[in-house]
Scaffold this motif. Structure first.
Motif: not given
Lengths: 382, 386
Positions: A173, A180, A182-184, A187, A276, A280-281, A284-285
């Motif tokens: 977080a 750009r 913010a949910q992850r 990369r 991705t 991810i925030s 979940p993966e």
């Protein structure tokens, strides 16, 4: 009256038990799978789904073609690593529940390679190294607590899981975040990604790393002196100590190797998982891959080669389960799919669980000792 | 007579599009049962499938690693006329899947995927947030509260739409209050980005801080954090010994007015994900599907401030999901009416006026998509900040 009733039944149970335990392990697994599938079928039938069509969808979705097989293998890759973490430590006589947390740390470390540039192959290698080292370092916490203070590794690894979970939440977080998106996190650059092995699927070259690592673990544990010591210490610690084996060394070694495996699981799910290539925030993966690995280890009899097959089986269940959701006119919703998966997995794990029962009981006693040891301390304080 | 009936029947049958297709809706890891985003996505698609006689399947994702395989599995069958992705988290996966399957039609809610076969459905959240902001500002001035609050989630562009519109609405409400009553009592804004869409405790803590600073109400723009917001407000009322009136809770996305038996939820800024999904299915059925951005605002019924009819719809939605008991339905409706009655009628009329202005285009609500644009709006509508 009652004694005559019980005795024949007792003999019958013993007979069944003897027949079952005398089975070849492969046959035993097949039998367990059949039982699991039957339980799943009954559950689906009770709730009004067509088990026949559902299992047909499962089979087609898991192994129905090149795409399906590649997807199944891809899903199994991280599970190979986390299962190895559990198995290595179990062979050394410990219950390491910490694969989940060590994997998170490994994934976060792998994402760090996005902040510098290197030539393609080297970049990937550095990322793998980061994840492996980070996983091993994180596993040292519970290992040192056990070696120096005798803290039960069951408790400490579970606690460390929570610490790493929230630490990685924080890192995702606030530190590694993509400004750009913010949910992850940022990369992982193309130069540090595992190339895709089968185009149009999730299967990347990470699968080779997984198989190679499993073979490495097999060679180390069964064909080197160190591995012999680890296994000996796991089977009977007192005899091993009498034979001149340093239990502390084998414990530390197995924890570190397990940590490396879990860290690599993190690398495989970030650097080798399209689309991705980031965390991810909420993770979940990654969530639960470490715990699923324990089930894979059980089904794979805690043997690296067995784990390879078990992971393929699990990957197939997962990939096929996705297809059960939309196949046919009365598809099975995800919740029911997971119930069925749970029944199958449980049935598959039971033989190994029974075999491990003495070791489990020993872990429980260790736990009790840890708790009991605290009592004098409080009395002294008072 | 019978002849006319027969003719009418023939006309009706002819008018009904003959379209026996299939649609799929793919949900993110949040899954069903959130009474908001995902459930509304399902509801809208289900409704469309019913209306147009389509077959619908729902595919949930156990982990984020399932997004892309789920899309690929569906697209590979070539059976689906449309695959709808509910939620911006599926954006990366759809980006890839759309390139791999150029002949498959996709739609995504809340995210923009730049591909000719993807209909990206976004909402003008600034419009309904402006209505909520105006309502909050005028209520604050009416009751002599200095501030109105908003609790937001992670600082992402979608949330800038909410904040920008809310700021504009408060400013509009301040001016309206001064014009109607002749006394200017400008309401300030308290806003917090909690950085979370899941930690309910953060919502509660942020709301408590705002209530302590005299917020007349708190607008939830962080999904489940609203449960924490409402909890803080309910406790505040309990300590004060009041049953209705300020401070109020403003819901988001779904109509959340019925939460907590509608004791303190005054209104909701609704984002009709169901309408979005319905629109996409309809476009495919009618052959008007085109890739690109479809923006839904007040005019399209994509967003809005909650009305009584919405409450009735969503109260049944809550009951069917087991989140509200059937025997509490009447009490909830009564509470809602009492709470709404604590706001004078002229304020409600003013909100309607703003809505009409946005609808006919005479009032343009600003929005923001980047950090820089947001800074510009914050500088333009400072709302009490120095």
């Amino acid at each position: 009256m009652t004694t005559t009733d019980v005795r024949p039944r007792g003999r019958w149970v013993r007979g069944v038990h003897r027949t079952l335990t005398g089975l070849h392990p492969a046959l035993e697994s097949v039998l367990a799978a059949v039982v699991g599938l039957l339980v799943g079928a009954v559950l689906m039938y009770i709730w009004g789904y067509d088990p026949w069509r559902a299992y047909w969808a499962l089979l087609r979705g898991a192994f129905g073609g090149d795409y399906e097989i590649a997807s199944s293998i891809a899903r199994g890759v991280p599970l190979i690593f986390t299962a190895l973490t559990f198995s290595i430590c179990l062979r050394a006589g410990m219950f390491n529940i910490g694969a989940e947390g060590q994997m998170y740390i490994g994934a976060a470390a792998a994402v760090c390679v996005a902040y510098f540039q290197l030539p393609a192959g080297l970049h990937l290698f550095v990322g793998i190294l980061f994840a492996a080292v980070a996983g091993a370092v994180w596993s040292l916490g519970p290992a040192l607590l056990k070696l120096t203070r005798g803290v039960s590794e069951v408790i400490s690894t579970i606690m460390f899981n929570w610490i790493s979970r929230f630490l990685v939440f924080y890192l995702v977080a606030f530190v590694l975040v993509d400004p750009r998106q913010a949910q992850r996190t940022v990369r992982i650059p193309v130069s540090a990604r595992f190339p895709i092995l089968v185009q149009g699927t999730d299967l990347s070259y990470a699968v080779f790393m997984a198989v190679a690592f499993a073979l490495l673990v097999y060679v180390v544990l069964w064909h080197t002196a160190v591995g012999y010591e680890v296994r000996a210490a796991g089977l009977t610690p007192t005899a091993a100590r009498y034979g001149g084996i340093s239990i502390k060394r084998t414990m530390l070694l197995s924890f570190a190797l397990g940590g490396v495996a879990a860290g690599l699981a993190g690398a495989a799910t970030t650097m080798g998982l399209p689309p991705t290539f980031a965390i991810i925030s909420g993770l979940p993966e990654l969530m639960n891959l470490g715990f699923d690995g324990m089930a894979v280890a059980m089904v794979g009899r805690n043997h690296p080669i067995g784990i390879l097959f078990a992971a393929l089986f699990f990957g197939g269940l997962n990939a096929g389960g996705r297809v059960m959701q939309f196949y046919g006119s009365n598809p099975v919703p995800l919740e029911m799919v997971r119930v069925v998966m749970g029944a199958i997995v449980l049935a598959m794990a039971i033989p190994e669980l029974i075999r491990l029962f003495p070791a489990l009981a020993e872990a429980g006693r260790g736990l009790a000792r840890t708790i009991a040891r605290r009592k004098p301390a409080t009395e002294e304080g008072a | 007579m019978r002849k006319w009936l027969g003719l009418a029947l023939v006309v009706m049958l002819a008018a009904t599009p003959v379209f026996a297709g299939k649609v799929a809706v793919v949900l993110d890891v949040g899954g069903r049962g959130d009474l908001s985003f995902n459930d509304m996505g399902f509801k809208g698609t289900d409704q469309a499938a019913d209306d147009f006689g389509l077959e619908m399947v729902e595919v949930q994702s156990a982990t984020a690693a399932d997004y892309l395989p789920n899309l690929r599995n569906l697209a590979r069958t070539r059976e689906y006329d449309l695959i709808i992705c509910v939620g911006f988290l599926l954006g990366d996966a759809l980006d890839q899947a759309a390139a791999e399957f150029p002949n498959q039609k996709f739609a995504i809610i809340d995210s923009v995927v730049d591909a000719p076969n993807v209909m990206s459905i976004v909402f003008r959240e600034n419009e309904m947030s402006a209505l909520v902001g105006a309502l909050g500002a005028m209520a604050a001035a009416h009751y002599g509260y200095p501030n109105v609050g908003v609790v937001l989630g992670i600082e992402i562009p979608v949330l800038y739409h909410f904040e920008a519109g809310y700021r504009f609405g408060i400013d509009w409400g301040n001016k309206k209050y001064a014009a109607v009553t002749g006394t200017a009592k400008p309401t300030g804004l308290l806003y917090t980005y909690t950085g979370s869409f899941s930690d309910i405790a953060l919502g509660k803590a942020a709301t408590e801080a705002m209530l302590a600073q005299g917020a007349v109400g708190v607008y939830n723009v962080a999904g489940p954090l609203g449960i924490g917001d409402l909890e803080a407000i309910t406790e505040f009322h309990r300590n004060k010994g009041t049953k209705s009136g300020p401070p109020y809770y403003f819901g988001v996305d779904a109509n959340q007015d019925w939460l907590g038996k509608a004791m303190h939820a005054l209104a909701s800024g609704m984002k009709r994900v169901d309408t979005g999904c319905y629109t996409a299915v309809k476009a495919v059925v009618e052959g008007t599907f085109v890739g690109g951005i479809t923006s839904l605002g007040l005019a399209e019924g994509g967003v809005g401030i909650s009305k009584f009819i919405d409450l009735l719809e969503f109260i049944d939605f809550g009951i069917s999901a087991g989140a509200l008991r059937l025997e509490d339905r009447d009490e909830t409706l009564a509470n809602w009416a009492v709470n709404r009655g604590t706001i004078p009628a002229w304020i409600w009329r003013a909100v309607d006026e703003l809505e009409a202005g946005i609808l006919d285009g005479t009032i343009l609500v600003p929005t923001a998509d980047t950090g820089a644009e947001m800074q510009a709006i914050r500088a333009r509508y400072t709302l009490g900040a120095p």
